[in-house]
Design a protein around this motif. Structure first.
Motif, PDB file in Angstrom:
ATOM      1  N   UNK A   1      -6.915  -9.043  -9.833  1.00  0.00           N
ATOM      2  CA  UNK A   1      -7.146 -10.213 -10.656  1.00  0.00           C
ATOM      3  C   UNK A   1      -6.080 -10.436 -11.724  1.00  0.00           C
ATOM      4  N   UNK A   2      -5.571  -9.382 -12.372  1.00  0.00           N
ATOM      5  CA  UNK A   2      -4.577  -9.630 -13.418  1.00  0.00           C
ATOM      6  C   UNK A   2      -3.312 -10.312 -12.878  1.00  0.00           C
ATOM      7  N   UNK A   3      -2.936 -10.053 -11.633  1.00  0.00           N
ATOM      8  CA  UNK A   3      -1.744 -10.691 -11.079  1.00  0.00           C
ATOM      9  C   UNK A   3      -1.942 -12.191 -10.915  1.00  0.00           C
ATOM     10  N   UNK A   4      -3.122 -12.619 -10.570  1.00  0.00           N
ATOM     11  CA  UNK A   4      -3.383 -14.051 -10.426  1.00  0.00           C
ATOM     12  C   UNK A   4      -3.230 -14.752 -11.772  1.00  0.00           C
ATOM     13  N   UNK A   5      -3.646 -14.145 -12.843  1.00  0.00           N
ATOM     14  CA  UNK A   5      -3.514 -14.788 -14.146  1.00  0.00           C
ATOM     15  C   UNK A   5      -2.054 -14.838 -14.587  1.00  0.00           C
ATOM     16  N   UNK A   6      -1.270 -13.818 -14.247  1.00  0.00           N
ATOM     17  CA  UNK A   6       0.160 -13.834 -14.576  1.00  0.00           C
ATOM     18  C   UNK A   6       0.860 -14.936 -13.792  1.00  0.00           C
ATOM     19  N   UNK A   7       0.551 -15.065 -12.528  1.00  0.00           N
ATOM     20  CA  UNK A   7       1.146 -16.118 -11.700  1.00  0.00           C
ATOM     21  C   UNK A   7       0.754 -17.494 -12.224  1.00  0.00           C
TER      22      UNK A   7
END
Length: 95
Positions: free
Chosen positions: A1-7
């Motif tokens: 999930x954290x990668x989706x927010x960074x993207x």
């Protein structure tokens, strides 16, 4: 999930930079290229307009300087090539 927010945070920034490049940087590069080719194409007897608004005819071209003659008294000015805004023939072509 954290990668989706960074993207999702980076994507708008990347899109904005792309739009900035297309609408601001590319046209400016084209304008600079046209200006430099105009400076390279200057010849004796060309009529030019300086950045200060003086209209005159080129009488001599030196390395980075030109000498223009202006007015009924044939006053001569020595100025840098970068002091030339445009040629009068370029203005006629735009119309």
């Amino acid at each position: 999930m954290p990668q989706q927010s960074i993207i999702s945070l980076i994507l708008p920034f990347v899109l904005f930079m792309g739009v900035l490049y297309i609408f601001i940087i590319l046209p400016d590069k084209k304008r600079k290229k046209q200006y430099n080719s105009m400076l390279e194409g200057l010849r004796v007897n060309d009529e030019v307009i300086t950045r200060g608004g003086i209209i005159g005819k080129i009488t001599r071209i030196q390395d980075e300087f030109i000498i223009i003659e202006s007015g009924p008294d044939k006053v001569k000015f020595k100025l840098s090539k970068n002091g030339i805004a445009t040629t009068t023939s370029a203005l006629k072509e735009e119309k």
